[in-house]
Design a protein around this motif. Structure first.
Motif, PDB file in Angstrom:
ATOM      1  N   ASN A 439       3.343   1.057 -30.111  1.00 14.31           N
ATOM      2  CA  ASN A 439       2.589   1.429 -28.904  1.00 14.31           C
ATOM      3  C   ASN A 439       3.080   0.615 -27.711  1.00 14.31           C
ATOM      4  O   ASN A 439       2.931  -0.611 -27.695  1.00 14.31           O
ATOM      5  N   VAL A 440       3.662   1.273 -26.722  1.00 11.86           N
ATOM      6  CA  VAL A 440       4.248   0.574 -25.578  1.00 11.86           C
ATOM      7  C   VAL A 440       3.862   1.281 -24.282  1.00 11.86           C
ATOM      8  O   VAL A 440       3.330   2.390 -24.289  1.00 11.86           O
ATOM      9  N   ALA A 441       4.175   0.619 -23.176  1.00 11.85           N
ATOM     10  CA  ALA A 441       3.943   1.204 -21.848  1.00 11.85           C
ATOM     11  C   ALA A 441       5.130   0.893 -20.955  1.00 11.85           C
ATOM     12  O   ALA A 441       5.826  -0.105 -21.143  1.00 11.85           O
ATOM     13  N   GLY A 442       5.339   1.764 -19.986  1.00  7.73           N
ATOM     14  CA  GLY A 442       6.379   1.543 -18.990  1.00  7.73           C
ATOM     15  C   GLY A 442       5.790   1.555 -17.598  1.00  7.73           C
ATOM     16  O   GLY A 442       4.852   2.297 -17.313  1.00  7.73           O
ATOM     17  N   MET A 443       6.307   0.695 -16.735  1.00  4.77           N
ATOM     18  CA  MET A 443       5.898   0.668 -15.328  1.00  4.77           C
ATOM     19  C   MET A 443       7.140   0.885 -14.467  1.00  4.77           C
ATOM     20  O   MET A 443       8.125   0.166 -14.597  1.00  4.77           O
ATOM     21  N   VAL A 444       7.093   1.890 -13.596  1.00  6.14           N
ATOM     22  CA  VAL A 444       8.189   2.106 -12.653  1.00  6.14           C
ATOM     23  C   VAL A 444       7.659   1.904 -11.239  1.00  6.14           C
ATOM     24  O   VAL A 444       6.455   2.033 -10.982  1.00  6.14           O
ATOM     25  N   LYS A 460       4.475  -4.205 -24.323  1.00  6.98           N
ATOM     26  CA  LYS A 460       4.124  -3.895 -25.704  1.00  6.98           C
ATOM     27  C   LYS A 460       2.622  -4.110 -25.854  1.00  6.98           C
ATOM     28  O   LYS A 460       2.099  -5.171 -25.509  1.00  6.98           O
ATOM     29  N   ILE A 461       1.912  -3.088 -26.314  1.00 11.91           N
ATOM     30  CA  ILE A 461       0.456  -3.186 -26.442  1.00 11.91           C
ATOM     31  C   ILE A 461       0.118  -4.185 -27.543  1.00 11.91           C
ATOM     32  O   ILE A 461       0.561  -4.056 -28.689  1.00 11.91           O
ATOM     33  N   LYS A 462      -0.678  -5.196 -27.197  1.00 11.30           N
ATOM     34  CA  LYS A 462      -0.974  -6.294 -28.122  1.00 11.30           C
ATOM     35  C   LYS A 462      -2.444  -6.375 -28.514  1.00 11.30           C
ATOM     36  O   LYS A 462      -2.788  -7.037 -29.499  1.00 11.30           O
ATOM     37  N   GLY A 463      -3.329  -5.759 -27.754  1.00 14.83           N
ATOM     38  CA  GLY A 463      -4.764  -5.988 -27.932  1.00 14.83           C
ATOM     39  C   GLY A 463      -5.383  -5.296 -29.121  1.00 14.83           C
ATOM     40  O   GLY A 463      -6.486  -5.651 -29.546  1.00 14.83           O
ATOM     41  N   ARG A 471      -7.476   2.668 -23.819  1.00 20.46           N
ATOM     42  CA  ARG A 471      -7.479   1.208 -23.995  1.00 20.46           C
ATOM     43  C   ARG A 471      -6.105   0.626 -23.673  1.00 20.46           C
ATOM     44  O   ARG A 471      -5.997  -0.467 -23.112  1.00 20.46           O
ATOM     45  N   SER A 472      -5.066   1.366 -24.046  1.00 17.99           N
ATOM     46  CA  SER A 472      -3.701   0.887 -23.771  1.00 17.99           C
ATOM     47  C   SER A 472      -3.473   0.754 -22.274  1.00 17.99           C
ATOM     48  O   SER A 472      -2.942  -0.255 -21.794  1.00 17.99           O
ATOM     49  N   ARG A 479      -3.200  -6.959 -17.799  1.00 15.95           N
ATOM     50  CA  ARG A 479      -2.128  -7.950 -17.890  1.00 15.95           C
ATOM     51  C   ARG A 479      -1.313  -8.001 -16.605  1.00 15.95           C
ATOM     52  O   ARG A 479      -0.885  -9.068 -16.164  1.00 15.95           O
ATOM     53  N   ARG A 480      -1.113  -6.854 -15.996  1.00 16.31           N
ATOM     54  CA  ARG A 480      -0.356  -6.820 -14.743  1.00 16.31           C
ATOM     55  C   ARG A 480      -1.073  -7.610 -13.655  1.00 16.31           C
ATOM     56  O   ARG A 480      -0.469  -8.350 -12.875  1.00 16.31           O
ATOM     57  N   LEU A 481      -2.409  -7.447 -13.558  1.00 19.44           N
ATOM     58  CA  LEU A 481      -3.181  -8.148 -12.531  1.00 19.44           C
ATOM     59  C   LEU A 481      -3.293  -9.645 -12.830  1.00 19.44           C
ATOM     60  O   LEU A 481      -3.383 -10.461 -11.903  1.00 19.44           O
ATOM     61  N   GLU A 482      -3.292  -9.995 -14.108  1.00 15.06           N
ATOM     62  CA  GLU A 482      -3.271 -11.423 -14.454  1.00 15.06           C
ATOM     63  C   GLU A 482      -1.965 -12.054 -13.977  1.00 15.06           C
ATOM     64  O   GLU A 482      -1.952 -13.188 -13.475  1.00 15.06           O
ATOM     65  N   GLU A 483      -0.870 -11.329 -14.142  1.00 15.38           N
ATOM     66  CA  GLU A 483       0.419 -11.823 -13.656  1.00 15.38           C
ATOM     67  C   GLU A 483       0.414 -11.953 -12.136  1.00 15.38           C
ATOM     68  O   GLU A 483       1.017 -12.873 -11.579  1.00 15.38           O
ATOM     69  N   TYR A 484      -0.258 -11.025 -11.476  1.00 12.05           N
ATOM     70  CA  TYR A 484      -0.361 -11.088 -10.008  1.00 12.05           C
ATOM     71  C   TYR A 484      -1.027 -12.391  -9.575  1.00 12.05           C
ATOM     72  O   TYR A 484      -0.544 -13.081  -8.659  1.00 12.05           O
ATOM     73  N   LYS A 485      -2.118 -12.754 -10.248  1.00 11.74           N
ATOM     74  CA  LYS A 485      -2.833 -13.978  -9.879  1.00 11.74           C
ATOM     75  C   LYS A 485      -1.974 -15.215 -10.131  1.00 11.74           C
ATOM     76  O   LYS A 485      -1.977 -16.160  -9.338  1.00 11.74           O
ATOM     77  N   LYS A 486      -1.228 -15.204 -11.236  1.00  4.24           N
ATOM     78  CA  LYS A 486      -0.346 -16.346 -11.535  1.00  4.24           C
ATOM     79  C   LYS A 486       0.731 -16.494 -10.463  1.00  4.24           C
ATOM     80  O   LYS A 486       1.019 -17.599  -9.994  1.00  4.24           O
ATOM     81  N   HIS A 487       1.360 -15.376 -10.093  1.00  6.96           N
ATOM     82  CA  HIS A 487       2.413 -15.420  -9.084  1.00  6.96           C
ATOM     83  C   HIS A 487       1.866 -15.867  -7.731  1.00  6.96           C
ATOM     84  O   HIS A 487       2.519 -16.613  -6.998  1.00  6.96           O
ATOM     85  N   GLN A 488       0.663 -15.389  -7.402  1.00  9.01           N
ATOM     86  CA  GLN A 488       0.057 -15.770  -6.131  1.00  9.01           C
ATOM     87  C   GLN A 488      -0.227 -17.266  -6.082  1.00  9.01           C
ATOM     88  O   GLN A 488      -0.042 -17.909  -5.052  1.00  9.01           O
ATOM     89  N   ALA A 489      -0.684 -17.799  -7.209  1.00  7.65           N
ATOM     90  CA  ALA A 489      -0.969 -19.237  -7.268  1.00  7.65           C
ATOM     91  C   ALA A 489       0.289 -20.070  -7.059  1.00  7.65           C
ATOM     92  O   ALA A 489       0.235 -21.198  -6.566  1.00  7.65           O
TER      93      ALA A 489
END
Length: 646
Positions: A439-444, A460-463, A471-472, A479-489
């Protein structure tokens, strides 16, 4: 807490305590200024009037009108969350304001127009009156040239004009050069200096230029052609057609068939121009057609001016990015027609506008007769509005180095989805699996209407295990928004550190409903829509909060969304297949004695392919961290057992 009460002070990171103190004082001064202005706005009356914003130097920076002064002015000094960037900048510079009470909102509109024309404030939409004088210039010499110019030079050239319309002059000169096959201004060649020095350009080979540079055109013939082109510009098509027919017939009677054929070709060229321009006509003898196009960074109003049912002139006005199209159209109408001496009886717009009744009354009183303002929905008038908008989009595209189709598609998509401006940065997501496995996802990412592959990402779906697209999709966006917060910090505003202007999900209302709570929990406000397919897996509609939005009738937006949906599907399914193949190969390796999933993964990480693994020596296999010599020998035998005769 009150929106403008002092915020809790964060520890200063600068070692310079004096700089910290200055920063605190500046913040306190800003908060105090906003409190003072907000309190003053609360004391305003609920009556019509005009308000005038001034900066610290007492300069007027904005003028507006209001039906109820207190309500309108108070909005500026409330919460900044809903203010577009331009308004935030203006408010940050307001030191004080004054106001003038009026008996009615209409009276306030008239006063606002008058004051803006008088003071030209920085933050109002300001349009430069481009109605200067323009000329057709015919240079002197043995090889004269015809040019469109904006002013008279102190030379011995011949000038035709003046004309008010730069567009009309440019179009006329361009038309004459094409009909009489004379060199275009962009040619850059100087005669007789460049005659015979190089091959003719493409215009000669497509029959658009007689190519005097080739040396095959005599000076006398060239001068005669220029005189005919000048007569065409002075006399117009009708006179030129009659004159050319008579000269063609006379040449034929004298058996000068070569000249007769040349004149015949010019007649046909004029007729083709006439047929081409018949397309841009209107059943209304006098009217203006106005359309707005927006790019992610700018906006353009295009005006088509029709006289006697024919397109007589056009103007373009480049503006900064706009926050609201309806209010922008209203303000543009006020600014544009404040500059005009005459107002046509009909104005066709490409969309809704504010203050309909007030503007219609103001325009009618200014014109001295009734002025109709309409938004055509079908037929000839609708087509004219669309053509006008396409030209505005092309103007923006040329300035931005993109194609007109890309700019028009983004503008059309923004209108369709109700966005305040075209989305410059679009992220799209799709889920791919086989019965829940791999189970995977792609972002373009599409930036300015084009794929931006450096920003593509794989997930890769991990949850959880199994198949659940909702749910996927929710997990991927979380996860994408969590990465956004990390990068912003970390102060990183690129890649995941940047929020998109629009998120598109491959799927319908279910996917949208699954992801909306994720955005809400993260405190992120990004427009979110789904891309719905029909039974043949082709893009059918856009899924929004209130249901599906039909998209196929909006051709440019449809092509863009369909392209995005196809690209994200290709990317996601490609990643899924890659992992499935790798898993199958890894499974085959785990059948080798001494090789489990961990060592199979190490082997693939090191060699990438089975072919490279097969070509490796036993020593190379044993040299990989995590491999033992017995395991390396077993892998080597696995790939070479047939050759060894085992």
């Amino acid at each position: 807490m009150d929106a403008y009460s002092p915020k809790e002070q964060e520890p200063c990171q600068k070692p310079d305590q004096e700089s910290c103190l200055e920063s605190y004082l500046e913040q306190d001064g800003r908060e105090e200024r906003l409190r003072r202005l907000r309190e003053k706005a609360r004391r305003l009356p609920l009556t019509p009037g005009v308000y005038i914003m001034r900066d610290s130097r007492k300069n007027i920076i904005y003028i507006g009108k209001a039906k109820a002064l207190k309500n309108r002015v108070s909005q500026y000094f409330g919460s900044e969350k809903n203010h577009p960037e331009k308004v935030r900048q203006m408010v940050s510079r307001v030191e004080d304001f004054e106001y003038i009470l009026c008996d009615s909102e209409f009276e306030a509109l008239i006063l606002e127009c008058s004051l803006i024309k008088q003071h030209t404030p920085k933050y109002n939409i300001l349009l430069k009156d481009s109605k200067g004088y323009h000329y057709v210039k015919i240079t002197k010499g043995d090889w004269p040239a015809i040019q469109a110019v904006k002013q008279l030079d102190k030379d011995d050239a011949e000038y035709i004009g003046p004309y008010n319309s730069s567009w009309a002059v440019t179009e006329t000169v361009d038309e004459a050069l094409k009909i009489f096959k004379l060199p275009q201004p962009a040619c850059g060649k100087v005669f007789p200096r460049d005659i015979g020095k190089s091959r003719p350009c493409l215009n000669f080979f497509i029959g658009a230029c007689c190519a005097p540079c080739s040396g095959k055109v005599g000076q006398k013939d060239y001068q005669e052609t220029v005189r005919e082109a000048v007569d065409f510009i002075k006399g117009g098509r009708a006179v030129s057609l009659d004159d050319l027919r008579q000269r063609m017939e006379a040449a034929a009677e004298k058996l000068d068939f070569e000249r007769a054929a040349r004149l015949r070709d010019r007649l046909r060229a004029i007729e083709r121009m006439r047929q081409k321009q018949k397309v841009v006509t209107s059943t209304y003898k006098r009217q203006d057609v106005i359309a707005l196009a927006q790019s992610p960074t700018a906006a353009c109003f295009e005006v088509f001016i029709f006289e006697q049912g024919r397109l007589a002139d056009r103007e373009q006005f480049l503006l900064e990015q706009l926050s609201d199209a309806a209010s922008a159209r209203s303000e543009f109408l006020r600014r544009y027609y404040s500059m005009q001496r005459e107002i046509p009886p009909r104005i066709a717009l490409d969309g809704d506008w504010e203050d309909k009744e007030l503007l219609a009354r103001w325009l009618s009183e200014k014109a001295g007769r009734r002025v109709q303002v309409a938004v055509p929905q079908k037929g000839e008038q609708y087509d004219l509005v669309q053509m006008c908008r396409a030209n505005a989009a092309e103007f923006l595209a040329q300035r931005a180095g993109r194609t007109g189709k890309e700019t028009a598609a983004l503008d059309e998509l923004a209108r369709l989805l109700g966005l305040s401006r075209p989305p410059q940065y679009i992220e799209a997501y799709d889920i791919s699996n086989t019965a829940g496995s791999e189970n995977v996802a792609g972002m373009v990412v599409f930036q300015d209407g084009r794929p931006y592959k450096p920003a593509y990402r794989k997930f890769k779906i991990k949850g959880f295990l199994g198949q659940d697209d909702y749910r996927s999709m929710a997990e991927v966006l979380e996860r994408r928004l969590e990465e956004y917060k990390k990068h912003q910090a970390q102060g990183d505003n690129e890649g995941f550190g940047r929020l998109p202007d629009l998120i598109l999900l491959d799927g319908g209302q279910g996917q949208v409903n699954a992801v909306l709570p994720v955005l809400e929990r993260a405190g992120v406000s990004v427009p979110l829509f789904g891309m719905v397919k029909d039974g043949k897996h082709r893009t059918r509609a856009i899924a929004a909060g209130g249901g599906d939005i039909a998209i196929k009738s909006n051709r440019r937006a449809y092509i863009l969304v369909a392209t995005i949906q196809e690209e994200v599907h290709r990317f996601a399914i490609g990643y899924h297949r890659q992992r499935s193949v790798k898993k199958g190969l890894s499974t085959s390796l785990t059948g080798i004695p001494g090789v489990g999933p961990a060592r199979a993964k190490l082997l693939f990480k090191h060699f990438k392919t089975l072919k490279a693994m097969e070509a490796a020596t036993e020593e190379e296999l044993a040299g990989i961290a995590g491999m033992t010599r017995p395991a390396a020998a077993a892998v080597y035998r696995y790939f070479h057992q047939e050759k060894a005769g085992e």
